[in-house]
Design a protein around this motif. Structure first.
Motif, PDB file in Angstrom:
ATOM      1  N   ALA A 410       0.825  -1.219   0.000  1.00 26.94           N
ATOM      2  CA  ALA A 410       0.000   0.000   0.000  1.00 26.94           C
ATOM      3  C   ALA A 410       0.858   1.268   0.000  1.00 26.94           C
ATOM      4  O   ALA A 410       0.359   2.352  -0.312  1.00 26.94           O
ATOM      5  N   ASP A 411       2.120   1.140   0.356  1.00 32.68           N
ATOM      6  CA  ASP A 411       3.009   2.309   0.410  1.00 32.68           C
ATOM      7  C   ASP A 411       3.757   2.526  -0.906  1.00 32.68           C
ATOM      8  O   ASP A 411       4.501   3.491  -1.044  1.00 32.68           O
ATOM      9  N   ILE A 412       3.583   1.615  -1.835  1.00 32.19           N
ATOM     10  CA  ILE A 412       4.267   1.743  -3.126  1.00 32.19           C
ATOM     11  C   ILE A 412       3.291   2.381  -4.117  1.00 32.19           C
ATOM     12  O   ILE A 412       2.244   1.810  -4.439  1.00 32.19           O
ATOM     13  N   SER A 413       3.642   3.582  -4.541  1.00 32.05           N
ATOM     14  CA  SER A 413       2.696   4.340  -5.368  1.00 32.05           C
ATOM     15  C   SER A 413       2.862   4.049  -6.858  1.00 32.05           C
ATOM     16  O   SER A 413       1.881   4.030  -7.593  1.00 32.05           O
ATOM     17  N   ARG A 414       4.101   3.863  -7.331  1.00 30.19           N
ATOM     18  CA  ARG A 414       4.307   3.585  -8.757  1.00 30.19           C
ATOM     19  C   ARG A 414       5.467   2.606  -8.953  1.00 30.19           C
ATOM     20  O   ARG A 414       6.422   2.598  -8.163  1.00 30.19           O
ATOM     21  N   VAL A 415       5.353   1.818 -10.008  1.00 34.72           N
ATOM     22  CA  VAL A 415       6.376   0.803 -10.311  1.00 34.72           C
ATOM     23  C   VAL A 415       6.654   0.840 -11.814  1.00 34.72           C
ATOM     24  O   VAL A 415       5.719   0.924 -12.620  1.00 34.72           O
ATOM     25  N   TRP A 416       7.932   0.775 -12.179  1.00 35.67           N
ATOM     26  CA  TRP A 416       8.313   0.724 -13.589  1.00 35.67           C
ATOM     27  C   TRP A 416       9.193  -0.503 -13.838  1.00 35.67           C
ATOM     28  O   TRP A 416      10.018  -0.865 -12.990  1.00 35.67           O
ATOM     29  N   THR A 417       9.010  -1.121 -14.997  1.00 35.08           N
ATOM     30  CA  THR A 417       9.995  -2.100 -15.462  1.00 35.08           C
ATOM     31  C   THR A 417      10.418  -1.687 -16.864  1.00 35.08           C
ATOM     32  O   THR A 417       9.573  -1.332 -17.701  1.00 35.08           O
ATOM     33  N   SER A 418      11.713  -1.709 -17.112  1.00 31.45           N
ATOM     34  CA  SER A 418      12.274  -1.262 -18.399  1.00 31.45           C
ATOM     35  C   SER A 418      11.717   0.096 -18.810  1.00 31.45           C
ATOM     36  O   SER A 418      11.410   0.330 -19.985  1.00 31.45           O
ATOM     37  N   GLY A 419      11.576   0.994 -17.856  1.00 30.39           N
ATOM     38  CA  GLY A 419      11.122   2.352 -18.132  1.00 30.39           C
ATOM     39  C   GLY A 419       9.635   2.487 -18.397  1.00 30.39           C
ATOM     40  O   GLY A 419       9.143   3.586 -18.648  1.00 30.39           O
ATOM     41  N   VAL A 420       8.906   1.386 -18.327  1.00 30.37           N
ATOM     42  CA  VAL A 420       7.468   1.409 -18.628  1.00 30.37           C
ATOM     43  C   VAL A 420       6.691   1.233 -17.326  1.00 30.37           C
ATOM     44  O   VAL A 420       7.052   0.407 -16.479  1.00 30.37           O
ATOM     45  N   SER A 421       5.621   1.999 -17.178  1.00 30.67           N
ATOM     46  CA  SER A 421       4.790   1.882 -15.982  1.00 30.67           C
ATOM     47  C   SER A 421       4.195   0.477 -15.893  1.00 30.67           C
ATOM     48  O   SER A 421       3.551   0.004 -16.822  1.00 30.67           O
ATOM     49  N   ALA A 422       4.428  -0.194 -14.774  1.00 25.83           N
ATOM     50  CA  ALA A 422       3.928  -1.558 -14.615  1.00 25.83           C
ATOM     51  C   ALA A 422       2.860  -1.651 -13.526  1.00 25.83           C
ATOM     52  O   ALA A 422       2.160  -2.667 -13.412  1.00 25.83           O
ATOM     53  N   HIS A 423       2.754  -0.607 -12.724  1.00 25.13           N
ATOM     54  CA  HIS A 423       1.741  -0.600 -11.654  1.00 25.13           C
ATOM     55  C   HIS A 423       1.632   0.807 -11.096  1.00 25.13           C
ATOM     56  O   HIS A 423       2.648   1.490 -10.930  1.00 25.13           O
ATOM     57  N   THR A 424       0.407   1.249 -10.832  1.00 26.29           N
ATOM     58  CA  THR A 424       0.233   2.464 -10.024  1.00 26.29           C
ATOM     59  C   THR A 424      -0.827   2.159  -8.974  1.00 26.29           C
ATOM     60  O   THR A 424      -1.771   1.405  -9.237  1.00 26.29           O
ATOM     61  N   ARG A 425      -0.640   2.771  -7.808  1.00 26.37           N
ATOM     62  CA  ARG A 425      -1.561   2.494  -6.702  1.00 26.37           C
ATOM     63  C   ARG A 425      -2.979   2.912  -7.089  1.00 26.37           C
ATOM     64  O   ARG A 425      -3.935   2.204  -6.811  1.00 26.37           O
ATOM     65  N   ALA A 426      -3.111   4.040  -7.754  1.00 26.40           N
ATOM     66  CA  ALA A 426      -4.444   4.531  -8.114  1.00 26.40           C
ATOM     67  C   ALA A 426      -5.153   3.583  -9.060  1.00 26.40           C
ATOM     68  O   ALA A 426      -6.336   3.283  -8.894  1.00 26.40           O
ATOM     69  N   SER A 427      -4.400   3.031 -10.032  1.00 23.30           N
ATOM     70  CA  SER A 427      -5.042   2.169 -11.021  1.00 23.30           C
ATOM     71  C   SER A 427      -5.500   0.879 -10.363  1.00 23.30           C
ATOM     72  O   SER A 427      -6.499   0.281 -10.754  1.00 23.30           O
ATOM     73  N   GLN A 428      -4.772   0.448  -9.333  1.00 26.01           N
ATOM     74  CA  GLN A 428      -5.199  -0.785  -8.684  1.00 26.01           C
ATOM     75  C   GLN A 428      -6.475  -0.556  -7.872  1.00 26.01           C
ATOM     76  O   GLN A 428      -7.344  -1.413  -7.800  1.00 26.01           O
TER      77      GLN A 428
END
Ligand SMILES: [Zn+2]
Length: 430
Positions: A410-428
């Motif tokens: 819950a404390d991780i707001s955004r995640v990228w792999t290879s420069g591409v967004s792979a997860h955002t807290r809001a989208s989940q």
């Protein structure tokens, strides 16, 4: 060619704290082109060099994507099976769920939950135990490809001492593995790992067939379990007439591309053999506590020169967050008379660069030039305890320690792999 400038408080461990390295923590800008960090410096420098590149401001603390070196995809839905030692837990909790993976639709749904769960937990790279079924393992690879998870995984094989519906034969294991290798190994950021479940469930013929599969393609990996629980260790020694580690060695399965989970109860000769062959050990502390397997002898591993990394071991482990595994690793060492005094820098190293090294991925696990931009933004929601702690942390070491002590997905707001967004807290949440 796409270029983006990311800037914020970047924290990583480019040098190994176990050999004198320290935490690197600085406000910096990364110029990322086609997923790779091409330059690192001040924001002004980055903007001057590329005035037209979009700029992304990162909040909170930015860490390299976390690296989980031992986690079981088919066990996601049985997290929390408390109260049993390893062999009883396998029979009553894990293996019945693993048998459900025979249904490709069921397996595909779990694969989606699993890969998105890893990314939400900040894990961008993982060495994953697949399923005992080729169709389910194929579903896992498809889910990883769709989400951007950097994954090494394989078909799990066993030919004795499991439920009969999970058994294969050495011949069938080789055929199924070869097919999955041809489809997935080296495709994007996916690679294949030859995965005998553990020596207890493998005949010598099956282990030898695993070694033959290794010759099918370059850069294949091997992963399995070793020395997790005293009853298991005794059973393996009786079956093979040798040590657990030696059973794999005789089959030709140890080496620089092998990662074995646990090794809580290792003899000195086994540690020497692991070091000599370059085999890495994945330390899975939550699982070791939950199943009562024991406190990990980290000092003996370090003194023997065995390479170490961290794993969640879901579902023996109690969740996908490597923050929790880092904290539990710290607890284990605090509780052992010969414990290694771990700092936050050690925990971050184990959760990032050490895991990348175990997986032979030099461009992962740090935020230096040449690395892939696999990163996580740790920015706790306003009003939470961790937000209050981070706002008042005297420095980055303390902030990082607080993240390991209390951080969750819950404390991780955004995640990228290879420069591409792979997860955002809001989208989940949406
Ligand atoms: Zn495991």
């Amino acid at each position: 060619m796409t270029t983006t400038i990311f800037h914020g408080l970047l924290v990583d461990t480019p040098t190994d704290p176990f050999t004198g390295g320290t935490l690197r923590a600085e406000q910096a800008a990364l110029t990322v082109t086609d997923g790779v960090i091409r330059a690192r410096g001040t924001l002004a420098e980055a903007r001057n060099a590329l005035p037209d590149a979009p700029v992304v401001a990162l909040a909170g603390v930015v860490l390299p994507g976390l690296v989980d070196t031992h986690v079981h995809f088919p066990q996601l839905r049985i997290i929390g099976g408390l109260g049993l030692p390893l062999l009883d837990w396998l029979e009553r909790c894990a293996l019945p769920e693993e048998a459900r993976m025979a249904d490709p639709g069921y397996a595909a749904r779990v694969a989606g939950e699993f890969t998105s769960g890893l990314l939400a937990a900040g894990t961008t790279t993982a060495l994953v135990f697949g399923a005992h079924y080729a169709s389910a393992t194929d579903a896992l690879f498809r889910a990883a490809e769709a989400t951007g998870l950097r994954m090494t995984a394989g078909l799990v094989v066993g030919d004795r001492h499991l439920r009969p519906d999970l058994h294969t034969t050495p011949e069938r294991a080789a055929i199924d593995s070869a097919e999955l290798i041809s489809r997935w190994h080296g495709r994007g950021s996916l690679r294949y790992a030859v995965t005998p479940r553990f020596a207890l469930s493998a005949t010598e013929e099956l282990l030898r067939s695993c070694a033959e599969v290794l010759a099918l393609a370059p850069d294949l990996f091997v992963t399995s379990h070793v020395n997790e629980n005293p009853a298991e260790v005794a059973a393996v020694e009786e079956l093979f007439g040798t040590s657990y580690t030696e059973a794999y060695h005789r089959a030709g399965l140890l080496g620089g591309h092998t990662v074995l989970a646990h090794n809580v109860h290792a003899g000195d000769a086994e540690l020497a053999l692991l070091a000599e062959t370059g085999t890495a050990v994945s330390h899975c502390p939550s699982s070791n506590s939950s199943l009562g397997s024991g406190l990990f002898p980290m000092r003996r591993h370090l003194e023997a020169g065995v390479r170490l990394a961290l794993g969640s071991d879901v579902g023996g482990g109690t969740g996908l967050s490597l923050f929790k595994e880092g904290l539990q690793a710290y607890f284990h060492q605090q509780l052992r008379p010969d414990g290694v005094p771990l700092t936050a820098a050690h925990l971050l190293h184990l959760a990032t660069r050490a895991g990348a090294a175990a997986l032979d991925l030099p461009g992962v696990g740090h935020l230096g030039v040449g690395a892939s931009f696999d990163a996580i933004e740790v920015d706790p929601p306003a009003g939470t305890t961790l937000a209050a702690v981070l706002a008042h942390a005297p420095g980055p070491d303390e902030a990082l320690a607080a993240i390991f002590a209390g951080g969750t997905s819950a404390d991780i707001s955004r995640v990228w792999t290879s420069g591409v967004s792979a997860h955002t807290r809001a989208s989940q949440a949406a």
